[in-house]
Write a protein that holds these residues in place. Structure first.
Motif, PDB file in Angstrom:
ATOM      1  N   VAL A  42     -44.944-135.300  60.435  1.00 18.27           N
ATOM      2  CA  VAL A  42     -44.027-134.900  59.374  1.00 18.27           C
ATOM      3  C   VAL A  42     -43.000-133.919  59.950  1.00 18.27           C
ATOM      4  O   VAL A  42     -43.362-132.995  60.655  1.00 18.27           O
ATOM      5  CB  VAL A  42     -44.794-134.231  58.206  1.00 18.27           C
ATOM      6  CG1 VAL A  42     -43.839-133.716  57.140  1.00 18.27           C
ATOM      7  CG2 VAL A  42     -45.777-135.213  57.607  1.00 18.27           C
ATOM      8  N   LEU A  43     -41.729-134.156  59.647  1.00 18.53           N
ATOM      9  CA  LEU A  43     -40.663-133.269  60.102  1.00 18.53           C
ATOM     10  C   LEU A  43     -39.802-132.922  58.890  1.00 18.53           C
ATOM     11  O   LEU A  43     -39.076-133.768  58.384  1.00 18.53           O
ATOM     12  CB  LEU A  43     -39.837-133.997  61.179  1.00 18.53           C
ATOM     13  CG  LEU A  43     -38.864-133.191  62.009  1.00 18.53           C
ATOM     14  CD1 LEU A  43     -39.540-132.013  62.679  1.00 18.53           C
ATOM     15  CD2 LEU A  43     -38.219-134.067  63.056  1.00 18.53           C
ATOM     16  N   TYR A  48     -37.405-130.662  52.663  1.00 18.47           N
ATOM     17  CA  TYR A  48     -36.841-132.011  52.585  1.00 18.47           C
ATOM     18  C   TYR A  48     -37.055-132.744  53.914  1.00 18.47           C
ATOM     19  O   TYR A  48     -37.017-132.123  54.961  1.00 18.47           O
ATOM     20  CB  TYR A  48     -35.328-131.961  52.307  1.00 18.47           C
ATOM     21  CG  TYR A  48     -34.989-131.420  50.941  1.00 18.47           C
ATOM     22  CD1 TYR A  48     -35.010-132.236  49.815  1.00 18.47           C
ATOM     23  CD2 TYR A  48     -34.657-130.075  50.774  1.00 18.47           C
ATOM     24  CE1 TYR A  48     -34.715-131.747  48.559  1.00 18.47           C
ATOM     25  CE2 TYR A  48     -34.356-129.566  49.525  1.00 18.47           C
ATOM     26  CZ  TYR A  48     -34.389-130.403  48.409  1.00 18.47           C
ATOM     27  OH  TYR A  48     -34.106-129.908  47.167  1.00 18.47           O
ATOM     28  N   PRO A  49     -37.244-134.069  53.875  1.00 17.66           N
ATOM     29  CA  PRO A  49     -37.371-134.824  55.123  1.00 17.66           C
ATOM     30  C   PRO A  49     -36.106-134.637  55.972  1.00 17.66           C
ATOM     31  O   PRO A  49     -35.010-134.489  55.430  1.00 17.66           O
ATOM     32  CB  PRO A  49     -37.493-136.277  54.668  1.00 17.66           C
ATOM     33  CG  PRO A  49     -37.925-136.210  53.250  1.00 17.66           C
ATOM     34  CD  PRO A  49     -37.378-134.923  52.696  1.00 17.66           C
ATOM     35  N   VAL A  53     -30.884-134.207  55.945  1.00 17.96           N
ATOM     36  CA  VAL A  53     -30.140-132.994  56.312  1.00 17.96           C
ATOM     37  C   VAL A  53     -28.641-133.225  56.138  1.00 17.96           C
ATOM     38  O   VAL A  53     -28.118-134.268  56.514  1.00 17.96           O
ATOM     39  CB  VAL A  53     -30.462-132.591  57.773  1.00 17.96           C
ATOM     40  CG1 VAL A  53     -29.514-131.513  58.264  1.00 17.96           C
ATOM     41  CG2 VAL A  53     -31.886-132.113  57.888  1.00 17.96           C
ATOM     42  N   GLN A  54     -27.965-132.249  55.536  1.00 21.39           N
ATOM     43  CA  GLN A  54     -26.514-132.302  55.348  1.00 21.39           C
ATOM     44  C   GLN A  54     -25.862-131.321  56.304  1.00 21.39           C
ATOM     45  O   GLN A  54     -26.471-130.316  56.629  1.00 21.39           O
ATOM     46  CB  GLN A  54     -26.158-131.921  53.904  1.00 21.39           C
ATOM     47  CG  GLN A  54     -26.622-132.916  52.865  1.00 21.39           C
ATOM     48  CD  GLN A  54     -25.913-134.250  52.978  1.00 21.39           C
ATOM     49  OE1 GLN A  54     -24.764-134.318  53.421  1.00 21.39           O
ATOM     50  NE2 GLN A  54     -26.592-135.325  52.610  1.00 21.39           N
ATOM     51  N   PRO A  55     -24.667-131.496  56.785  1.00 20.42           N
ATOM     52  CA  PRO A  55     -23.806-132.669  56.661  1.00 20.42           C
ATOM     53  C   PRO A  55     -24.276-133.827  57.549  1.00 20.42           C
ATOM     54  O   PRO A  55     -24.864-133.586  58.601  1.00 20.42           O
ATOM     55  CB  PRO A  55     -22.446-132.142  57.130  1.00 20.42           C
ATOM     56  CG  PRO A  55     -22.759-130.986  58.002  1.00 20.42           C
ATOM     57  CD  PRO A  55     -24.033-130.401  57.492  1.00 20.42           C
ATOM     58  N   GLU A  56     -23.993-135.042  57.104  1.00 19.78           N
ATOM     59  CA  GLU A  56     -24.455-136.251  57.802  1.00 19.78           C
ATOM     60  C   GLU A  56     -23.958-136.327  59.243  1.00 19.78           C
ATOM     61  O   GLU A  56     -24.675-136.769  60.129  1.00 19.78           O
ATOM     62  CB  GLU A  56     -23.981-137.500  57.059  1.00 19.78           C
ATOM     63  CG  GLU A  56     -24.753-137.776  55.792  1.00 19.78           C
ATOM     64  CD  GLU A  56     -24.175-138.947  55.023  1.00 19.78           C
ATOM     65  OE1 GLU A  56     -23.944-140.000  55.649  1.00 19.78           O
ATOM     66  OE2 GLU A  56     -23.964-138.807  53.806  1.00 19.78           O
ATOM     67  N   ARG A  80     -42.525-127.935  60.107  1.00 19.44           N
ATOM     68  CA  ARG A  80     -41.821-127.539  58.891  1.00 19.44           C
ATOM     69  C   ARG A  80     -40.874-126.406  59.249  1.00 19.44           C
ATOM     70  O   ARG A  80     -41.291-125.422  59.849  1.00 19.44           O
ATOM     71  CB  ARG A  80     -42.811-127.098  57.819  1.00 19.44           C
ATOM     72  CG  ARG A  80     -43.572-128.276  57.266  1.00 19.44           C
ATOM     73  CD  ARG A  80     -44.537-127.889  56.158  1.00 19.44           C
ATOM     74  NE  ARG A  80     -44.942-129.073  55.427  1.00 19.44           N
ATOM     75  CZ  ARG A  80     -45.810-129.958  55.882  1.00 19.44           C
ATOM     76  NH1 ARG A  80     -46.356-129.816  57.061  1.00 19.44           N
ATOM     77  NH2 ARG A  80     -46.131-131.017  55.155  1.00 19.44           N
ATOM     78  N   ILE A  81     -39.600-126.564  58.888  1.00 19.25           N
ATOM     79  CA  ILE A  81     -38.580-125.584  59.272  1.00 19.25           C
ATOM     80  C   ILE A  81     -37.955-124.958  58.023  1.00 19.25           C
ATOM     81  O   ILE A  81     -37.559-125.673  57.108  1.00 19.25           O
ATOM     82  CB  ILE A  81     -37.485-126.259  60.137  1.00 19.25           C
ATOM     83  CG1 ILE A  81     -38.108-126.887  61.379  1.00 19.25           C
ATOM     84  CG2 ILE A  81     -36.411-125.251  60.530  1.00 19.25           C
ATOM     85  CD1 ILE A  81     -37.182-127.740  62.199  1.00 19.25           C
TER      86      ILE A  81
END
Length: 157
Positions: A42-43, A48-49, A53-56, A80-81
Motif C-alpha cells: 500500500v502506498l 489517498y492512494p 496525487v495532484q497535480p497530475e 503512508r506519507i
C-alpha cells in the motif's frame, strides 16, 4: 499500611514487534513524513492512494523511486506519507524524498546493508535530491526596496 503490594505484576509484552521506520523529506516549507512498515504494497499520501496525487503533471515525480527500483521492492511494504506546508510542487518533491529515504532506511534496518547500498547507489545516480535535502530558502525582504535585492527607483527631480 493499607496498600497491598503485588509483586507478580510485569509490564505488558507487545504481541509482535512490527518492523517499521519513519523518515521525512523536505523542500522549501513542505515537510513529508513517511511511515514504512511490512505489509502488502500500500502506498498512500495523506490517506489517498498515490495515483490520485495532484497535480497530475508532477505525479510521475512522486513515483520516481518506485519506477527506478522496481515495484517488487515495494510489494511487501506499506508506506503512508503525511505532507503539509509549502506549495504543490514543493510538497511533491518532499513526498518523493520521504519515500526514497523510507525505502533506504527500511532496507538498512530490516533487510541487509548490501541491498541498502545498492538502492542508495541507484537513487543517487539518478537524482541526489531524492536522498539529500535542498538547503536553499527564500532570502528575506529588506527595507528600501520591493524585494530582497531590488531597490525602489530613485529620481533626482
Amino acid at each position: 499500611t493499607g496498600i497491598s503490594e503485588d509483586r507478580s505484576w510485569s509490564p505488558p509484552v507487545p504481541v509482535s514487534v512490527m518492523a517499521a521506520t519513519q523518515t521525512f523529506g523536505r523542500k522549501r516549507n513542505a515537510t513529508a513524513v513517511a511511515h514504512c512498515k511490512e505489509g502488502k504494497g500500500v502506498l498512500r499520501v495523506n490517506g489517498y492512494p498515490v495515483h490520485l496525487v495532484q497535480p497530475e503533471t508532477l505525479r510521475v515525480k512522486v513515483l520516481e523511486p518506485v519506477l527506478l527500483l522496481g515495484p517488487e521492492r515495494f510489494a511487501n511494504l506499506d508506506i503512508r506519507i503525511r505532507v503539509k506546508g509549502g506549495g504543490h510542487a514543493a510538497q511533491i518533491y518532499a513526498i518523493r524524498q520521504a519515500l526514497a529515504k523510507a525505502i533506504v532506511s527500511y532496507y538498512q534496518k530490516f533487510v541487509s546493508e548490501v541491498a541498502k547500498n545498492e538502492i542508495k547507489a541507484t537513487l543517487l545516480a539518478y537524482d541526489r535530491s531524492l536522498l539529500v535535502a535542498d538547503p536553499r530558502r527564500k532570502e528575506a525582504k529588506k527595507a528600501g526596496g520591493p524585494s530582497a535585492r531590488a531597490r525602489y527607483q530613485k529620481s533626482y527631480r
